[in-house]
Design a protein around this motif. Sequence first.
Motif, PDB file in Angstrom:
ATOM      1  N   ILE A  79       1.095  -1.216   0.556  1.00  0.00           N
ATOM      2  CA  ILE A  79      -0.303  -0.317   0.039  1.00  0.00           C
ATOM      3  C   ILE A  79       1.158   1.167   0.170  1.00  0.00           C
ATOM      4  N   VAL A  98      -7.144   0.544  -2.139  1.00  0.00           N
ATOM      5  CA  VAL A  98      -7.762  -0.813  -2.647  1.00  0.00           C
ATOM      6  C   VAL A  98      -9.081  -1.545  -2.535  1.00  0.00           C
ATOM      7  N   GLU A 145      -6.280 -11.304   6.782  1.00  0.00           N
ATOM      8  CA  GLU A 145      -7.242  -9.871   6.319  1.00  0.00           C
ATOM      9  C   GLU A 145      -6.230  -8.689   6.258  1.00  0.00           C
ATOM     10  N   MET A 148      -4.907  -8.023   0.857  1.00  0.00           N
ATOM     11  CA  MET A 148      -5.875  -7.644  -0.022  1.00  0.00           C
ATOM     12  C   MET A 148      -5.938  -7.328  -1.801  1.00  0.00           C
TER      13      MET A 148
HETATM   14  P1  ATP Z   1      -5.896  -3.934  13.659  1.00  0.00           P
HETATM   15  O1  ATP Z   1      -6.409  -3.409  15.296  1.00  0.00           O
HETATM   16  O2  ATP Z   1      -6.293  -4.766  13.325  1.00  0.00           O
HETATM   17  O3  ATP Z   1      -4.736  -3.675  13.289  1.00  0.00           O
HETATM   18  P2  ATP Z   1      -5.531  -1.254  12.299  1.00  0.00           P
HETATM   19  O4  ATP Z   1      -6.526   0.013  13.508  1.00  0.00           O
HETATM   20  O5  ATP Z   1      -4.402  -0.695  12.072  1.00  0.00           O
HETATM   21  O6  ATP Z   1      -6.107  -2.261  12.164  1.00  0.00           O
HETATM   22  P3  ATP Z   1      -5.950  -1.276   9.563  1.00  0.00           P
HETATM   23  O7  ATP Z   1      -5.843  -3.096   9.551  1.00  0.00           O
HETATM   24  O8  ATP Z   1      -4.955  -0.688   8.785  1.00  0.00           O
HETATM   25  O9  ATP Z   1      -6.464  -0.828  10.748  1.00  0.00           O
HETATM   26  O10 ATP Z   1      -6.860  -0.829   8.411  1.00  0.00           O
HETATM   27  C1  ATP Z   1      -8.808  -1.632   9.267  1.00  0.00           C
HETATM   28  C2  ATP Z   1      -9.535  -1.733   8.528  1.00  0.00           C
HETATM   29  O11 ATP Z   1      -9.876  -0.550   7.032  1.00  0.00           O
HETATM   30  C3  ATP Z   1      -8.692  -2.844   6.987  1.00  0.00           C
HETATM   31  O12 ATP Z   1      -8.807  -3.792   7.499  1.00  0.00           O
HETATM   32  C4  ATP Z   1      -9.660  -2.888   5.637  1.00  0.00           C
HETATM   33  O13 ATP Z   1     -10.515  -3.165   6.358  1.00  0.00           O
HETATM   34  C5  ATP Z   1      -9.650  -1.872   5.611  1.00  0.00           C
HETATM   35  N1  ATP Z   1      -8.907  -0.426   5.199  1.00  0.00           N
HETATM   36  C6  ATP Z   1      -7.354  -0.129   5.628  1.00  0.00           C
HETATM   37  N2  ATP Z   1      -7.131   0.219   4.366  1.00  0.00           N
HETATM   38  C7  ATP Z   1      -6.977   0.495   3.219  1.00  0.00           C
HETATM   39  C8  ATP Z   1      -7.102   1.127   2.291  1.00  0.00           C
HETATM   40  N3  ATP Z   1      -5.784   1.550   1.913  1.00  0.00           N
HETATM   41  N4  ATP Z   1      -8.531   0.466   1.105  1.00  0.00           N
HETATM   42  C9  ATP Z   1      -9.420   0.056   1.548  1.00  0.00           C
HETATM   43  N5  ATP Z   1      -9.715   0.013   2.955  1.00  0.00           N
HETATM   44  C10 ATP Z   1      -8.486  -0.525   3.294  1.00  0.00           C
END
Ligand code: ATP
Length: 360
Positions: A79, A98, A145, A148
Amino acid sequence: MVLNIITEDFENFYDIQDDLGSGQFAVVKRVRELNTGHEFAAKFVRKKKCVAGRRGLKREEILREADILSELAPHRNIITLHDIFENKHEIILVLELVGGGELFHYIAEKDTLSEEEAAKFILQILEGVHHMHEKNIVHLDLKPENVMLLEKNKTQIKIIDFGISRKLQPNEPTKETFGTPEFVAPEVIAFEPVTLATDMWSIGVITYILLSGASPFLGNTNQETFNNITQVDYRFDEEFFANTSDLAKDFIQQLFVKNPRQRATVVDCLNHPWIKPRRRKDEEERRNAQINMPSFKSFIARRRWKVQMHCESRTLRTVTTKKFDKDGNVKSAKVSERKGKTAIYEGQYSETDESDNDIE
Ligand code: ATP
């Protein structure tokens, strides 16, 4: 790397649209850039209000994710970070959108998938990880998860969520991280330093699930899962692996090696005959073998149900209390998230009901 952080109002630059997902401290929304009309995914990450605060992340932790993403750009399987904003309450990472959903959900829609096709997906994960590892960056939360597809019904993979990733520094062991119980390597559970090999273990778990629909170390509790990982207790049960090639099993075996130094590296994996067949026999073996689709589909159905019931396996992020012996090794430690239920005492894991037991 110097990050350009914009402190002006986010909505002067972007129009906020629907929710795309959420994590522990973040909400991800589709946004449209006003001056180009291009769509992005904005990750709004809450900042901790005070040192003792339990909601949100430290500013440095959020910026570490941004720093790592900017060092990694550009790569077709990772990403891309487009912009960073900061206001009083949050930091907003504007990421490449994404749009194709999770790889595993896409695969579960199919009737069949040959190992040849499965290996091509794993190849893309390996290429992304190779790029990270060349820069000494370890992802630490590789799981389905976080893999993607860039676009719907197309097959380009993007690795997301660098929230707990680290840049490894020579002579400075990195210990204070965790990950998602089912996917973590034995050294993480033992509180030994993480290395690039830590990601390779998780690639083994992802491949195992993709081929069989079964999770190699998953127990009924986190403690059981951790014990299974520590003892490298897994099997290729006929029930799940009847149609799996020996080549694929060998690929997984090279990754489920307790000693990180003896585990296959990303370069070893890229050269493994299951990923890069050189002989016609290997090519045919891979083409004729199929992933266990009925089992894979029920794995995905169970996962979706767990997500709906809010009991999916989450990333554990914080090592909260630790005691060291005189050699500086961790004698006992407690790992928990805000509503975490996982504790480790004297290297033994035990479930706990404490929901707010972290000291920060
Ligand atoms: P976790 O607490 O599980 O580590 P997080 O707070 O770090 O999560 P991410 O996993 O980066 O957050 O993002 C949460 C969700 O948002 C992802 O599972 C995905 O469904 C969506 N998401 C994240 N980045 C993108 C993107 N670039 N494009 C589309 N959807 C995204």
